[in-house]
Design a protein around this motif. Structure first.
Motif, PDB file in Angstrom:
ATOM      1  N   GLY A  93      -2.998  14.280  -1.639  1.00  0.00           N
ATOM      2  CA  GLY A  93      -3.691  13.023  -1.386  1.00  0.00           C
ATOM      3  C   GLY A  93      -3.762  12.149  -2.624  1.00  0.00           C
ATOM      4  N   ASP A  94      -2.708  12.182  -3.441  1.00  0.00           N
ATOM      5  CA  ASP A  94      -2.680  11.457  -4.709  1.00  0.00           C
ATOM      6  C   ASP A  94      -1.557  10.428  -4.688  1.00  0.00           C
ATOM      7  N   ALA A  95      -1.871   9.194  -5.103  1.00  0.00           N
ATOM      8  CA  ALA A  95      -0.866   8.130  -5.090  1.00  0.00           C
ATOM      9  C   ALA A  95       0.218   8.365  -6.143  1.00  0.00           C
ATOM     10  N   LEU A  96      -0.164   8.891  -7.314  1.00  0.00           N
ATOM     11  CA  LEU A  96       0.828   9.131  -8.367  1.00  0.00           C
ATOM     12  C   LEU A  96       1.847  10.182  -7.951  1.00  0.00           C
ATOM     13  N   LYS A 145       0.859  -1.174   0.000  1.00  0.00           N
ATOM     14  CA  LYS A 145       0.000   0.000   0.000  1.00  0.00           C
ATOM     15  C   LYS A 145       0.898   1.228   0.000  1.00  0.00           C
ATOM     16  N   ILE A 146       0.726   2.074  -1.002  1.00  0.00           N
ATOM     17  CA  ILE A 146       1.544   3.283  -1.045  1.00  0.00           C
ATOM     18  C   ILE A 146       0.842   4.371  -0.245  1.00  0.00           C
ATOM     19  N   GLN A 147       1.636   5.103   0.526  1.00  0.00           N
ATOM     20  CA  GLN A 147       1.066   6.152   1.356  1.00  0.00           C
ATOM     21  C   GLN A 147       0.786   7.374   0.485  1.00  0.00           C
ATOM     22  N   LEU A 192       7.034   2.795 -15.177  1.00  0.00           N
ATOM     23  CA  LEU A 192       7.859   3.143 -16.336  1.00  0.00           C
ATOM     24  C   LEU A 192       7.643   4.597 -16.725  1.00  0.00           C
ATOM     25  N   ALA A 193       6.394   5.047 -16.740  1.00  0.00           N
ATOM     26  CA  ALA A 193       6.096   6.428 -17.116  1.00  0.00           C
ATOM     27  C   ALA A 193       6.768   7.404 -16.157  1.00  0.00           C
ATOM     28  N   ILE A 194       6.664   7.118 -14.863  1.00  0.00           N
ATOM     29  CA  ILE A 194       7.278   8.001 -13.863  1.00  0.00           C
ATOM     30  C   ILE A 194       8.793   8.007 -14.013  1.00  0.00           C
ATOM     31  N   ARG A 195       9.378   6.811 -14.182  1.00  0.00           N
ATOM     32  CA  ARG A 195      10.832   6.706 -14.328  1.00  0.00           C
ATOM     33  C   ARG A 195      11.325   7.466 -15.557  1.00  0.00           C
ATOM     34  N   TRP A 196      10.624   7.291 -16.680  1.00  0.00           N
ATOM     35  CA  TRP A 196      11.039   7.966 -17.914  1.00  0.00           C
ATOM     36  C   TRP A 196      10.911   9.472 -17.790  1.00  0.00           C
ATOM     37  N   LEU A 197       9.844   9.935 -17.126  1.00  0.00           N
ATOM     38  CA  LEU A 197       9.635  11.371 -16.940  1.00  0.00           C
ATOM     39  C   LEU A 197      10.756  11.973 -16.093  1.00  0.00           C
ATOM     40  N   ILE A 198      11.110  11.304 -15.010  1.00  0.00           N
ATOM     41  CA  ILE A 198      12.157  11.802 -14.114  1.00  0.00           C
ATOM     42  C   ILE A 198      13.522  11.782 -14.810  1.00  0.00           C
ATOM     43  N   ASN A 199      13.831  10.671 -15.502  1.00  0.00           N
ATOM     44  CA  ASN A 199      15.126  10.587 -16.189  1.00  0.00           C
ATOM     45  C   ASN A 199      15.249  11.630 -17.289  1.00  0.00           C
ATOM     46  N   TYR A 236      -3.293  18.027 -14.784  1.00  0.00           N
ATOM     47  CA  TYR A 236      -2.334  18.188 -15.885  1.00  0.00           C
ATOM     48  C   TYR A 236      -1.238  17.127 -15.805  1.00  0.00           C
ATOM     49  N   LEU A 237      -0.740  16.884 -14.586  1.00  0.00           N
ATOM     50  CA  LEU A 237       0.292  15.865 -14.368  1.00  0.00           C
ATOM     51  C   LEU A 237      -0.230  14.476 -14.734  1.00  0.00           C
ATOM     52  N   ASN A 238      -1.459  14.156 -14.314  1.00  0.00           N
ATOM     53  CA  ASN A 238      -2.049  12.850 -14.637  1.00  0.00           C
ATOM     54  C   ASN A 238      -2.209  12.660 -16.136  1.00  0.00           C
ATOM     55  N   GLU A 239      -2.637  13.713 -16.837  1.00  0.00           N
ATOM     56  CA  GLU A 239      -2.789  13.630 -18.287  1.00  0.00           C
ATOM     57  C   GLU A 239      -1.432  13.430 -18.958  1.00  0.00           C
ATOM     58  N   ALA A 240      -0.412  14.136 -18.463  1.00  0.00           N
ATOM     59  CA  ALA A 240       0.939  14.000 -19.018  1.00  0.00           C
ATOM     60  C   ALA A 240       1.458  12.583 -18.812  1.00  0.00           C
TER      61      ALA A 240
END
Length: 158
Positions: free
Chosen positions: A18-21, A10-12, A98-105, A60-64
């Motif tokens: 209050g968003d998991a992403l 469970k991710i905090q 993968l999406a989060i990792r690619w965005l950060i990198n 906007y972040l979720n759509e991206a």
């Protein structure tokens, strides 16, 4: 036979939105366990995005991130002494990571000229990802092209 599957952790949820992403994004940005520093950068990036686009930063972040999420990838599979790149669909949890990792990198790889902080770089990458441009989107398209090129080996999947 394999034992039972490990239950998903469970991710905090993050305290501000209050968003998991967002909390996954913070965990991805974090280095050396400095979560508060990472959180400041991510929140600042969301504020910059909201200011630039005149819209809700989280939406906007979720759509991206939805634009960056890949649907198919190639996995190596050995069949009779030869390795084949077999296209396989991606599970939803892996798509997110993968999406989060690619965005950060992609944000970290940006040059230092117009962007000074990681928040600036991340905000710019989020805006570009929302418009289907930028390095994170390029990574997704490369992955899809690779899967398309190896479509002939799809019958090796099981």
């Amino acid at each position: 036979m394999r034992s039972n599957k490990t239950p998903a952790k469970k991710i905090q949820l993050d305290p501000v939105y209050g968003d998991a992403l967002v909390s996954k994004l913070i965990n991805g940005v974090m280095s050396d366990g400095r979560k508060s520093v990472a959180a400041k950068q991510v929140y600042k990036a969301i504020d910059i995005v909201a200011e630039q686009t005149k819209s809700d930063g989280i939406i906007y972040l979720n759509e991206a991130l939805n634009n960056v999420k890949p649907t198919i990838e190639v996995r190596s599979r050995r069949v009779g002494g030869a390795s084949y790149q077999v296209p396989t669909p991606i599970r939803p949890e892996r798509r997110d990571s993968l999406a989060i990792r690619w965005l950060i990198n992609a944000a970290k790889a940006r040059g230092a000229n117009p962007y000074r902080t990681l928040a600036d770089k991340l905000a710019a990458e989020i805006v570009e990802a929302h418009e289907n441009a930028g390095n994170a989107i390029k990574k997704k398209l490369d992955t899809h092209k690779m899967a398309e090129a190896n479509k002939a080996f799809a019958h090796f999947r099981w």
